[in-house]
Design an enzyme around this catalytic site. Sequence first.
Site, PDB file in Angstrom:
ATOM      1  N   GLU A   1       2.072  -1.256  -1.643  1.00  0.00           N
ATOM      2  CA  GLU A   1       3.234  -1.886  -1.019  1.00  0.00           C
ATOM      3  C   GLU A   1       4.310  -1.918  -2.092  1.00  0.00           C
ATOM      4  O   GLU A   1       4.046  -2.418  -3.191  1.00  0.00           O
ATOM      5  CB  GLU A   1       2.890  -3.349  -0.723  1.00  0.00           C
ATOM      6  CG  GLU A   1       2.451  -3.658   0.658  1.00  0.00           C
ATOM      7  CD  GLU A   1       2.002  -5.109   0.725  1.00  0.00           C
ATOM      8  OE1 GLU A   1       2.840  -5.960   1.020  1.00  0.00           O
ATOM      9  OE2 GLU A   1       0.812  -5.368   0.471  1.00  0.00           O
TER      10      GLU A   1
ATOM     11  N   ARG B   1     -12.393  -5.428  -5.795  1.00  0.00           N
ATOM     12  CA  ARG B   1     -11.173  -5.322  -6.570  1.00  0.00           C
ATOM     13  C   ARG B   1     -11.451  -5.732  -8.009  1.00  0.00           C
ATOM     14  O   ARG B   1     -12.416  -6.438  -8.292  1.00  0.00           O
ATOM     15  CB  ARG B   1     -10.037  -6.131  -5.963  1.00  0.00           C
ATOM     16  CG  ARG B   1     -10.237  -7.620  -5.922  1.00  0.00           C
ATOM     17  CD  ARG B   1      -9.187  -8.279  -5.029  1.00  0.00           C
ATOM     18  NE  ARG B   1      -7.841  -8.186  -5.575  1.00  0.00           N
ATOM     19  CZ  ARG B   1      -6.801  -7.666  -4.897  1.00  0.00           C
ATOM     20  NH1 ARG B   1      -6.956  -7.198  -3.699  1.00  0.00           N
ATOM     21  NH2 ARG B   1      -5.610  -7.638  -5.434  1.00  0.00           N
TER      22      ARG B   1
ATOM     23  N   LYS C   1       0.250  -9.556  -7.410  1.00  0.00           N
ATOM     24  CA  LYS C   1       1.700  -9.425  -7.531  1.00  0.00           C
ATOM     25  C   LYS C   1       2.393 -10.746  -7.232  1.00  0.00           C
ATOM     26  O   LYS C   1       3.431 -11.053  -7.802  1.00  0.00           O
ATOM     27  CB  LYS C   1       2.190  -8.314  -6.611  1.00  0.00           C
ATOM     28  CG  LYS C   1       1.953  -6.944  -7.195  1.00  0.00           C
ATOM     29  CD  LYS C   1       2.399  -5.861  -6.248  1.00  0.00           C
ATOM     30  CE  LYS C   1       1.365  -5.632  -5.184  1.00  0.00           C
ATOM     31  NZ  LYS C   1       1.693  -4.555  -4.262  1.00  0.00           N
TER      32      LYS C   1
HETATM   33  P1  ATP Z   1      -1.703  -7.710  -5.018  1.00  0.00           P
HETATM   34  O1  ATP Z   1      -2.684  -8.744  -4.632  1.00  0.00           O
HETATM   35  O2  ATP Z   1      -1.609  -7.510  -6.491  1.00  0.00           O
HETATM   36  O3  ATP Z   1      -0.356  -7.883  -4.384  1.00  0.00           O
HETATM   37  P2  ATP Z   1      -2.219  -5.702  -3.097  1.00  0.00           P
HETATM   38  O4  ATP Z   1      -3.577  -5.333  -2.644  1.00  0.00           O
HETATM   39  O5  ATP Z   1      -1.383  -6.439  -2.133  1.00  0.00           O
HETATM   40  O6  ATP Z   1      -2.332  -6.358  -4.497  1.00  0.00           O
HETATM   41  P3  ATP Z   1      -1.084  -3.121  -2.761  1.00  0.00           P
HETATM   42  O7  ATP Z   1       0.193  -2.605  -3.257  1.00  0.00           O
HETATM   43  O8  ATP Z   1      -1.233  -3.334  -1.305  1.00  0.00           O
HETATM   44  O9  ATP Z   1      -1.399  -4.446  -3.544  1.00  0.00           O
HETATM   45  O10 ATP Z   1      -2.266  -2.234  -3.299  1.00  0.00           O
HETATM   46  C1  ATP Z   1      -2.351  -0.837  -3.210  1.00  0.00           C
HETATM   47  C2  ATP Z   1      -3.787  -0.422  -3.336  1.00  0.00           C
HETATM   48  O11 ATP Z   1      -4.322  -0.888  -4.564  1.00  0.00           O
HETATM   49  C3  ATP Z   1      -4.614  -1.035  -2.231  1.00  0.00           C
HETATM   50  O12 ATP Z   1      -5.466  -0.035  -1.714  1.00  0.00           O
HETATM   51  C4  ATP Z   1      -5.376  -2.125  -2.912  1.00  0.00           C
HETATM   52  O13 ATP Z   1      -6.604  -2.321  -2.306  1.00  0.00           O
HETATM   53  C5  ATP Z   1      -5.505  -1.608  -4.342  1.00  0.00           C
HETATM   54  N1  ATP Z   1      -5.609  -2.726  -5.280  1.00  0.00           N
HETATM   55  C6  ATP Z   1      -4.744  -3.739  -5.446  1.00  0.00           C
HETATM   56  N2  ATP Z   1      -5.191  -4.615  -6.359  1.00  0.00           N
HETATM   57  C7  ATP Z   1      -6.367  -4.146  -6.791  1.00  0.00           C
HETATM   58  C8  ATP Z   1      -7.334  -4.594  -7.734  1.00  0.00           C
HETATM   59  N3  ATP Z   1      -7.169  -5.725  -8.409  1.00  0.00           N
HETATM   60  N4  ATP Z   1      -8.434  -3.837  -7.935  1.00  0.00           N
HETATM   61  C9  ATP Z   1      -8.598  -2.689  -7.268  1.00  0.00           C
HETATM   62  N5  ATP Z   1      -7.746  -2.204  -6.361  1.00  0.00           N
HETATM   63  C10 ATP Z   1      -6.632  -2.919  -6.119  1.00  0.00           C
HETATM   64 MG    MG Z   2      -1.530  -5.331  -0.068  1.00  0.00          MG
END
Ligand code: ATP
Ligand code: MG
Length: 580
Positions: A37, A263, A273
Amino acid sequence: MSGNETTPAANFIRQRITEDIDQNKNNGKVMTRFPPEPNGYLHIGHAKSIFLNFGLADEFNGLCNLRFDDTNPAKEDTAYTSSIQEDVKWLGFDWEDRLHYTSNYFCKLYDFAVELIKKGKAYVCDLNADEIRKYRGTLTEPGQDSPFRDRSIDENLDLFKRMKDGEFADGTRLLRAKIDMTSPNLTLRDPALYRIKADTHHRTGDTWRIYPMYDFAHCLSDSIEGITHSLCTLEFENNRPLYDWILDQLEVDCHPQQIEFARLNLTRTALSKRKLIQLVENNYVDGWDDPRMPTIAGLRRKGYSPGAIRNFCERIGVAKRDSEVEMALLEFCVREDLNKTAPRVLGVLKPLKLVIENYPEHQDGEDELDAIINPEQPELGYRKVPFSRELYIEQDDFMEDPPKKYFRLSPGREVRLRFAYFVTCTGFEKDDDGNVTEVRCTYDPETRGGSAPDKRKVKGTIHWVSAKHALNAQVRLFDHLLKEDDSEDDFLNQINPDSLTVLEDCKLEPGLANARPGTTYQFERMGYFCLDSKDSSPESPVFNRTVTLRDAWVKKQTPKQGQKQKQGKKQKQRKKQQQK
Ligand code: ATP
Ligand code: MG
């Protein structure tokens, strides 16, 4: 599991893909995507997902797309889409011409929603947020049908179109899937598919007044792109039945398989984030690329290499259960990488003047010593380091009244100046507050290069920099962002107030005037450092400490190994004594 192994470590996702290929599922093809995102910078958790998605595609001769999952206009920005692309590239991956945006699919997604309505599988609901929550039930109580659930298809089509046309205010209506309000899985209790939002989108502007929800947009974007294996983190496990339900209702050519993995959580930092943005917006850090941040941009600025991050991601592996990885493991991987690659230099962080009384003034600045660039890469050879009558040494390397086992400089004691000469301390000066301001010594010209012709030994070797040749620099030392490991407590209360230490007027080997960001050096005995890419200038260079030399991880994880080394040393000493 090490980065050097040729066969990749087994993990359950790899196994799953292998089975699918064996059964000729998807005609044996593999297509993955990394779907960030654009609402913040990428962090080391995303790196895990990037290595997994791009890595598996590569391994199975498939392809991996970069897709911006940009369905939330309120939080997204093109600054983030640029930084994300830069970071993925820097990590070593290439999406070629496969850069996609969910927003490019908004028309298609709208048509899919209409298709669902026409099939009687979605309806427009006028309940407000509170009412929706009430009707939803709980884990132990079934939900209740919305009073709008049985609207006619025509009414739904009309209302949905009017939602799109901006006729209704934000939050007054939703398009919901018609699934089952009594399902034990709460995500299946008529989840929202579209919401009304009058925000301007960073790519589509004001074209759209409704935006698809993540669950609706994600599976369909995957399907549109022909993704075979849709990897996501564990918190989406409960959403998988919804992912499948949506695709099952619609005429789609491709039904990707969602596979969840744990994760990455790291100790002493935040990997969300939502939290990281608070640090940026409240100025706890100097932007997303502050070297203390666990973002890819922060780690890069701090001097980490893509290779070190890759090794880390391989080492932690991929599991089905959430766990927390020690920051010390990441630092271990960084040291392991830098030990092989980092040129060695001399740098004094807390300078104390050392004057060599018997060093001939006419020779001052004439003497250049050979210093090895990197003992791990002897083929790189030697560099020249200027020597002179006045040097800087580390304040900690002199003690007026040392305890036993202090083998550095003190009155009457002889030590080796690295690559240079043996010196013997003859005296020192103090200021009115009792601080040592200058140390005096004599040198033995016969010990040039650091060894004595009479084979006499010294117990300590200290580093130094010639005073008149030194490069003055600011050096920044970093500690963990959080006092304790991240927990659900008030996040801002957990911030470590001492995460940054700035040292002014550090004295560095003059060759470092040619340092470039992106090259990390080992300052002998002091750690690894790199030029700051943002605040440094030729007139006022700034160096960041990438990582210390001390290895907490090895000590912690392999006490036996530590013991072995100690025994080895003792045995050697015994042997030596016997030889004498
Ligand atoms: P955040 O909680 O940091 O906002 P998010 O999952 O909302 O993370 P995205 O931009 O949607 O962030 O993530 C893009 C991809 O990265 C998704 O497929 C997500 O599952 C993966 N991802 C995000 N954070 C992690 C993590 N800590 N470990 C492994 N994969 C991750
Ligand atoms: Mg997300």
